[in-house]
Design an enzyme around this catalytic site. Structure first.
Site, PDB file in Angstrom:
ATOM      1  N   CYS A 132      -6.936  -7.213   9.761  1.00  0.00           N
ATOM      2  CA  CYS A 132      -5.494  -7.081   9.667  1.00  0.00           C
ATOM      3  C   CYS A 132      -4.860  -8.312   9.038  1.00  0.00           C
ATOM      4  O   CYS A 132      -4.993  -9.417   9.557  1.00  0.00           O
ATOM      5  CB  CYS A 132      -4.929  -6.853  11.068  1.00  0.00           C
ATOM      6  SG  CYS A 132      -3.159  -6.569  11.121  1.00  0.00           S
ATOM      7  N   CYS A 157      -2.569  -7.659  16.626  1.00  0.00           N
ATOM      8  CA  CYS A 157      -1.542  -7.943  15.621  1.00  0.00           C
ATOM      9  C   CYS A 157      -0.306  -7.086  15.853  1.00  0.00           C
ATOM     10  O   CYS A 157       0.829  -7.566  15.757  1.00  0.00           O
ATOM     11  CB  CYS A 157      -2.110  -7.700  14.224  1.00  0.00           C
ATOM     12  SG  CYS A 157      -0.938  -8.024  12.899  1.00  0.00           S
ATOM     13  N   GLY A 214       0.816  -1.207   0.000  1.00  0.00           N
ATOM     14  CA  GLY A 214       0.000   0.000   0.000  1.00  0.00           C
ATOM     15  C   GLY A 214       0.850   1.256   0.000  1.00  0.00           C
ATOM     16  O   GLY A 214       2.080   1.211   0.091  1.00  0.00           O
TER      17      GLY A 214
END
Length: 437
Positions: free
Chosen positions: A244, A102, A15
């Site tokens: 996630c 996470c 990203g």
């Protein structure tokens, strides 16, 4: 330049945000290595998973920046330490935040060890949106001091003489995250809090802009960042969305592959009338629109009863049953590793609160409990407070810490009903009083 000898491992997702983080590090003169973490096995369930395409995008970003690229797999660790916790939280009727879990277990534990032990990195970085209080070189000047493991640290112990690191809200208001990237020395033990501690932050760079102290939106578009070679150049690649490391999904279908259906009723909060049926309370969260067949107008989830399977709904998005001004957390993780001095001294403290990253900050009063949890009393009721989400506390721009929401106070609707019953009882008592002769 001092930066030239510093090695930084940057987590790249494919990203834009992580790509810009790597770009800015490269421009600052750091020796940057891109690392893509594979944390979900697409063969574990039916349906598409974007992990392979994400990896290809991350590789192309590293090619564009002319930095080394590595791929590492934490599929087993993610399942055992993140995804299993997510399923347990849903079974308890809560709405978990897998991103925070996470961060705790994968990014700032397994990835950190890999970067330091396998790549010889001095630091790790990610594309999270937040800032730390340290300048670049102050990151590497911090010394770790071993502290006693107590409920709260001794307030009179001698602290490090280096500047105290703390987390600051992002200047980019739409993405005010919590903790971002950290770079502890090799001798520093790895902490595993919900949010990083002060000792962890001693080695943190700040989000995508480091010493710039502010997010430069123009810089995100420089060098054609959004048009770098990508297998999905024309798709939405701005920010990571969905669960996630799992990606965007039909979430109902996805969860039902791991949790048994638990059929129940949608029940009107106003008259207790059954409005429809559902496949499981874990498929809905407070504030979500409920899909009720054959009914005109929108109905919204306001509460859940796991014992009966009922999901309570109300006929408007601003129904008073959606608003509450009281909640209790589990033991709060303070970034400074101890509660603020004012809270310890007075057992109460004014600050600000949010539980969603784009939510406006709400003034509140914290009340400290003996077990380290807090009651949070909001100055005004907030919509859709949700057990399982994390309450994050701020003083000005500084992030103080967070705790998981475990209990909620009564809704505005419940309080209104109580007052109405009380007024009705008083009126009945008055009517029963015989007139004086």
């Amino acid at each position: 330049m001092l930066a030239a000898g510093r090695r930084v491992a940057c987590a790249v997702s494919g990203g834009v945000d992580s790509a810009v983080a790597a770009l800015l590090l490269r421009r600052r003169g750091y020796q940057v290595t891109g690392v893509f973490m594979k944390n979900w096995d697409p063969l574990d369930e039916q349906g598409a998973c974007s992990v392979d395409r994400d990896c290809e995008d991350a590789y192309r970003v590293c090619q564009k920046l002319d930095i080394p690229f590595h791929q590492v797999s934490y599929v087993k660790e993610y399942w055992n330490e993140v995804f299993s916790d997510l399923l347990k939280e849903y079974e308890l009727g809560r709405t978990p935040n897998p991103d925070i879990v996470c961060n705790k277990h994968i990014k700032f534990n397994h990835f950190l060890h890999y970067a330091m032990d396998n790549l010889g990195a001095d630091a790790i970085a990610t594309g999270h949106y937040a800032r730390t209080s340290l300048e670049d070189e102050e990151v590497f000047q911090q010394k770790h001091t071993k502290r006693p493991r107590e409920l709260f640290r001794n307030r009179f112990e001698v602290r490090n003489t280096c500047p105290r690191p703390y987390v600051i809200r992002s200047c980019y208001l739409h993405h005010s995250g919590s903790v971002i990237c950290k770079t502890p020395s090799r001798s520093r033990p790895v902490q595993r809090p919900d949010l990083l501690s002060e000792s962890d932050l001693a080695g943190c760079f700040e989000e995508n802009h480091f010493s710039f102290r502010g997010f430069n939106k123009k810089l995100r578009k420089e060098d054609s960042v959004r048009t770098w070679p990508s297998s999905r150049a024309k798709e939405k690649r701005g920010m990571s969305m969905g669960v996630c490391f799992i990606g965007e999904r039909n979430f109902e279908k996805f969860l039902l592959e791991y949790l048994e259906p638990q059929p129940g009723n949608f029940v009107s909060i106003e008259d207790k009338k059954v409005m429809g049926t559902h496949k499981g309370w874990f498929l809905y969260t407070i504030g979500q629109r409920a899909r009720l067949a054959g009914l005109q107008g929108a109905w919204f989830v306001v509460d859940k009863d796991v014992s009966t399977g009922d999901i309570f709904v109300a006929p408007s998005t601003d129904h008073p049953a959606l608003f509450r001004d009281l909640l209790r957390t589990n033991r709060v993780h303070w970034i400074a590793e101890e509660p603020p001095a004012e809270l310890v001294r007075d057992k109460m403290m004014e600050c600000h609160f949010r539980f969603r990253h784009q939510m406006a900050l709400v003034p509140c009063v914290l009340t400290l409990n003996q077990d380290g949890s807090v009651w949070v009393t909001l100055v005004k009721p907030a919509r859709a407070l949700t057990p399982g989400q994390f309450a994050v506390f701020y003083k000005g721009d500084e992030c103080l810490g967070s705790g998981k929401i475990l209990r909620l106070g009564p809704s505005v609707f419940t309080m209104q009903q109580g007052r109405n019953r009380e007024e009705g009882t008083k009126k009945e008592d008055i009517d029963k009083v015989e007139p004086a002769t």
